[in-house]
Motif scaffolding. Structure first.
Motif, mmCIF file in Angstrom:
data_model
loop_
_atom_site.group_PDB
_atom_site.id
_atom_site.type_symbol
_atom_site.label_atom_id
_atom_site.label_comp_id
_atom_site.label_asym_id
_atom_site.label_seq_id
_atom_site.Cartn_x
_atom_site.Cartn_y
_atom_site.Cartn_z
ATOM 1 N N UNK A 675 0.836 -1.197 0.000
ATOM 2 C CA UNK A 675 0.000 0.000 0.000
ATOM 3 C C UNK A 675 0.872 1.249 0.000
ATOM 4 N N UNK A 676 0.553 2.185 -0.881
ATOM 5 C CA UNK A 676 1.295 3.437 -0.932
ATOM 6 C C UNK A 676 0.637 4.449 0.004
ATOM 7 N N UNK A 677 1.451 5.059 0.832
ATOM 8 C CA UNK A 677 0.922 6.048 1.764
ATOM 9 C C UNK A 677 0.885 7.423 1.102
ATOM 10 N N UNK A 678 -0.147 8.208 1.390
ATOM 11 C CA UNK A 678 -0.185 9.576 0.846
ATOM 12 C C UNK A 678 0.909 10.425 1.482
ATOM 13 N N UNK A 679 1.325 11.474 0.789
ATOM 14 C CA UNK A 679 2.338 12.379 1.313
ATOM 15 C C UNK A 679 1.661 13.507 2.092
ATOM 16 N N UNK A 680 2.361 13.945 3.130
ATOM 17 C CA UNK A 680 1.831 15.045 3.941
ATOM 18 C C UNK A 680 1.976 16.355 3.179
ATOM 19 N N UNK A 681 1.042 17.252 3.410
ATOM 20 C CA UNK A 681 1.090 18.599 2.844
ATOM 21 C C UNK A 681 1.873 19.471 3.818
ATOM 22 N N UNK A 682 3.068 19.904 3.379
ATOM 23 C CA UNK A 682 3.943 20.661 4.277
ATOM 24 C C UNK A 682 3.284 21.936 4.785
ATOM 25 N N UNK A 685 -0.980 22.477 8.742
ATOM 26 C CA UNK A 685 -0.567 22.235 10.134
ATOM 27 C C UNK A 685 -1.259 21.036 10.765
ATOM 28 N N UNK A 686 -2.353 20.529 10.148
ATOM 29 C CA UNK A 686 -3.058 19.371 10.704
ATOM 30 C C UNK A 686 -2.415 18.053 10.291
ATOM 31 N N UNK A 687 -1.444 18.104 9.378
ATOM 32 C CA UNK A 687 -0.793 16.889 8.894
ATOM 33 C C UNK A 687 0.460 16.581 9.718
ATOM 34 N N UNK A 688 0.602 15.325 10.107
ATOM 35 C CA UNK A 688 1.836 14.862 10.754
ATOM 36 C C UNK A 688 2.606 14.044 9.737
ATOM 37 N N UNK A 742 3.618 -0.746 9.635
ATOM 38 C CA UNK A 742 3.607 -0.096 8.315
ATOM 39 C C UNK A 742 5.001 0.376 7.924
ATOM 40 N N UNK A 743 5.403 0.107 6.691
ATOM 41 C CA UNK A 743 6.650 0.627 6.149
ATOM 42 C C UNK A 743 6.367 2.007 5.562
ATOM 43 N N UNK A 744 7.171 2.978 5.932
ATOM 44 C CA UNK A 744 6.916 4.351 5.504
ATOM 45 C C UNK A 744 8.166 4.973 4.917
ATOM 46 N N UNK A 745 7.958 6.016 4.127
ATOM 47 C CA UNK A 745 9.047 6.832 3.592
ATOM 48 C C UNK A 745 8.982 8.207 4.243
ATOM 49 N N UNK A 746 10.074 8.936 4.125
ATOM 50 C CA UNK A 746 10.105 10.290 4.664
ATOM 51 C C UNK A 746 9.001 11.127 4.020
ATOM 52 N N UNK A 747 8.343 11.935 4.836
ATOM 53 C CA UNK A 747 7.283 12.864 4.431
ATOM 54 C C UNK A 747 5.953 12.174 4.127
ATOM 55 N N UNK A 748 5.844 10.854 4.390
ATOM 56 C CA UNK A 748 4.544 10.195 4.284
ATOM 57 C C UNK A 748 3.595 10.789 5.320
ATOM 58 N N UNK A 749 2.316 10.853 4.992
ATOM 59 C CA UNK A 749 1.306 11.352 5.921
ATOM 60 C C UNK A 749 0.978 10.245 6.923
ATOM 61 N N UNK A 750 1.236 10.521 8.198
ATOM 62 C CA UNK A 750 1.007 9.530 9.238
ATOM 63 C C UNK A 750 -0.393 9.641 9.830
ATOM 64 N N UNK A 751 -0.779 10.854 10.185
ATOM 65 C CA UNK A 751 -2.122 11.072 10.714
ATOM 66 C C UNK A 751 -2.507 12.532 10.528
ATOM 67 N N UNK A 752 -3.771 12.800 10.747
ATOM 68 C CA UNK A 752 -4.287 14.168 10.627
ATOM 69 C C UNK A 752 -4.991 14.555 11.920
ATOM 70 N N UNK A 753 -4.806 15.802 12.328
ATOM 71 C CA UNK A 753 -5.568 16.355 13.440
ATOM 72 C C UNK A 753 -6.888 16.910 12.893
#
Length: 754
Positions: A675-682, A685-688, A742-753
């Protein structure tokens, strides 16, 4: 089973007939159906059956006949491993340099005698440790410790050398180089790496080496209160581990503390003294003792340490220059001063990262060092130890001549050269000595391992940034002594800073929120001890976030481990009974041991496989010989490799001792894609975002959960580094995009507030 197969045994006596039947039953291999082989073995081996005193109710009255030891079935499990690595490759060598095509198989020097001559092991057993230390002082020749089986490959090949290559030549050491002082072959990073990356039992390695080298001292590296781990443990855990190491074959314990805090070494020292083994208490050398601008670690500092270690009961004082920064003039002065101050024998250890460490070894020898650490020629230099053959040759006509045979050294070097080719995937890019070592002071044993971590995190091309960050972290943390585990802490922070694009100013800025690796938090909490001069107060306050640091030794504050309870827990997690040695592995590395135990159950004793096959599998037509144990040899031939079916399953066809066998394995590349994880939006501020690539080790929150600033959200693991991610605000968890594992890459979106 008479409907499937029948065996008849005949002999002149019942005892011999039973023995023949027992052997015949044990040699049978019946697959695909249930059999009564184990039951019949129990039956004919029962004392009542042997005495011919059984009745028709014999089976009903003896339930123990149905207690079956599980078949080891090593061949099937090894074939499963060979099929897996052949089809899927080994993750440790993926996309890396392969051994050169011209490389020949290693051939160990032929032992000169079946019975090894008496050596230092016999002398220790005869004299005892105190008298042995006196013998060292009286000995005119320079005593040599060969580090090839531990620190040399740890420093050059990321600790990836397998037991197979060590045990193969161990008997030749015993027979051909019996005057070697000691073989450093265990402890340090080799303990966890053997389980974590090589699927081997470190205790089996030790026992095999002890059996093959009964006449030479076996030496290990013990991290004081840290055992062979990266944190502190309850005192009874350290004691249990140390006693077991002595019982399993260690003769000489080199004990150190990563912060030179003698209080952290006392439990280990006292336990070694109880075992009647040699206790070498080591002083870790750092900085530049003769630089007037760096007065923190001057001669008086080292002499105070030496006196404390002598008072604690050390038989030998070790000078452990883990980074190779001890220059010749400093080495000579330090050896003379400590020998004069304590009267104890001195063992000098250094690394050749600068390119001039052999000069420091010769200076130490001239100043009166009794023993020095060197590595066989083909595994020496750079981040390893200086060249053994060269130092022996330089002293050949000197009063300190080593007495080692130059021609034999070359034979051994030829073997290790062939072995080294097999580990081409783990070679670092360091091609020459570098004076940069005096800048970052990175331990030789850490250099290649840190490069491995950097590669795994996608930072391989930014190595000089990592090295610069390492030097910055050292000074930011108060100019610490850098050796495992403190060096790992500095390395974790350096990698974290480069991965996250942080500067020293960012980290020290009290207004800027930073996610610190767990090892860094533990360090500033005092988990591994108290550094000379204490911690930088402002940074400690920022990192601990109000948590009170320890003032005492961590082991003193820990409740004694319930070893019986932990054994049951380990056996439950591993799915089988464990030995006392394996319990010690679990106490040091619970998760690593359990993963290893499950791998061992699935794949068997992979340590018996030749190294090229272990890493790269087999091609059709390849044939290997595998010694399962003395007298049990398998000839394995790869016949063909099938195509993946619709479910991604591949059949690999083998012949084992001429009999056809098939192993079925999943082709993971053809199986369902990850599964490919979405990337966080830099800018959101709600994205980790993930600060680095790795694996989500634990998840501490769920959607809808309210959290406060500082609450733990999850823990990420990258190689041996764990980083805790904490909430930087009060809020409510919205969508969680990952789960534990879960295997993740740098800047993957982990969770949202929300």
């Amino acid at each position: 089973d008479s409907l499937l197969e029948k065996v008849t045994a005949w002999a002149p006596s019942p005892e011999e007939a039973i023995a023949r039947m027992d052997r015949a039953l044990r040699e049978f291999r019946i697959r695909g159906v249930a059999t009564n082989l184990a039951f019949v073995e129990n039956l004919i081996d029962h004392p009542t059956f042997k005495a011919a005193e059984y009745t028709t109710r014999f089976i009903d009255e003896h339930e123990e006949l149905f207690d079956f030891a599980p078949r080891r079935d090593r061949a099937t499990r090894l074939l499963t491993y060979l099929a897996d690595v052949t089809v899927n490759g080994h993750p440790e060598v993926k996309d890396r340099q392969r051994p050169p095509a011209h490389a020949l198989p290693p051939v160990a020097p032929k032992p000169k005698s079946e019975q090894p001559p008496a050596g230092t092991k016999h002398l220790l057993d005869e004299l005892g440790p105190k008298a042995f230390a006196q013998w060292m002082k009286k000995e005119k020749r320079l005593l040599i410790t060969d580090t090839t089986m531990r620190d040399a490959h740890q420093s050059l090949l990321a600790t990836r050398m397998r037991s197979h290559d060590m045990v193969t030549i161990a008997g030749s050491y015993a027979a051909n180089l019996p005057t070697m002082f000691s073989m450093e072959c265990w402890g340090g990073a080799t303990f966890d790496v053997s389980m974590r990356f090589l699927q081997e039992c470190p205790w089996e390695r030790l026992r095999d080496l002890r059996k093959a080298m009964p006449n030479i001292l076996l030496q290990m590296l013990l991290r004081g209160s840290n055992g062979v781990g990266y944190t502190s443990y309850p005192d009874n855990v350290v004691k249990s581990f140390t006693r077991q190491a002595a019982a399993s074959g260690i003769d000489l314990f080199r004990i150190f503390d990563s912060l030179n805090w003698v209080e952290n070494m006392k439990v280990s020292i006292e336990t070694v003294l109880e075992t009647d083994r040699l206790c070498e208490a080591a002083i870790c050398y750092t900085g530049d003792m003769l630089d007037p601008a760096r007065k923190k670690y001057d001669l008086d500092y080292y002499l105070r340490l030496a006196r404390e270690l002598q008072a604690a009961g050390a038989h030998i004082i070790g000078i452990k220059d883990m980074a190779g920064v001890c220059k010749p003039d400093a080495a000579a002065l330090l050896v003379k001063a400590i020998r004069r101050e304590t009267g104890l024998p001195i063992h000098f250890h250094t690394h050749d990262a600068s390119g001039i460490a052999a000069a420091s070894v010769l200076a130490a020898a001239e100043a009166g060092a009794d023993a020095v650490d060197l590595a066989m020629d083909s595994l020496s230099g750079l981040t390893s130890q200086p060249n053994l053959g060269a130092v022996a040759a330089a002293l050949a006509r000197d009063k300190r001549a080593t007495g080692l045979d130059a021609e034999e050294i070359r034979r051994f070097s030829d073997y290790w050269e062939a072995v080294r080719f097999q580990y081409a995937a783990f070679e670092s890019d360091m091609r020459a000595g570098s004076s940069e070592i005096y800048l970052h002071e990175m331990p030789g044993g850490q250099f290649t391992n840190l490069k491995e971590q950097a590669r795994a995190m996608g930072l391989e091309g930014r190595w000089h940034e990592v090295a610069k960050a390492y030097a910055d972290v050292n000074m930011m943390f108060g100019d610490v002594i850098k050796v495992t585990p403190s060096s790992k802490i500095v390395g974790d922070m350096a990698l974290s800073m480069v991965a996250a694009g942080l500067t020293r100013e960012d980290v020290e800025n009290t207004e800027k929120d930073v996610s610190f690796p767990e090892s860094v938090v533990g360090f500033f909490r005092g988990d591994i001890g108290q550094p000379p001069g204490g911690f930088p107060k402002a940074l400690q306050k920022k990192i601990l976030k109000g948590e009170k640091p320890l003032k005492k030794r961590a082991g003193q504050t820990m409740k004694a481990a319930d070893l019986k309870k932990l054994r049951k827990q380990a056996e439950q997690e591993a799915g089988r009974d464990i030995t006392d040695e394996e319990l010690c592995s679990y106490l040091m590395y619970p998760r690593v041991f359990v993963d290893y135990a499950k791998s061992r159950t699935a794949f068997g004793p992979v340590a018996v496989l030749p190294t090229p096959v272990y890493f790269y599998g087999m091609n059709p037509g390849d044939e290997i010989s595998v010694d399962l144990e003395p007298g049990k040899t398998m000839m394995i031939r790869c016949v063909a490799i099938g195509e993946p079916d619709d479910e991604g399953q591949v059949r690999v066809f083998f012949e084992v001792n001429g009999q056809p066998r098939v192993a079925r394995i999943s082709d993971r590349q053809k199986a369902a894609t990850a599964t490919k994880h979405p990337k966080a939006d830099e800018g959101n501020p709600a994205h980790l975002a993930a600060p680095m690539p790795g694996m989500v080790a634990t998840l501490a929150v769920k959607p809808g959960q309210k959290v406060k600033a500082g609450d733990l959200l999850m823990t990420i693991e990258a190689m041996k580094m764990e980083t805790a991610l904490n909430a930087d605000r009060n809020g409510t968890i919205g969508q969680v995009h990952v789960s534990a594992g879960s295997q993740i890459d740098a800047k993957d979106l982990l969770l949202e507030f929300q």
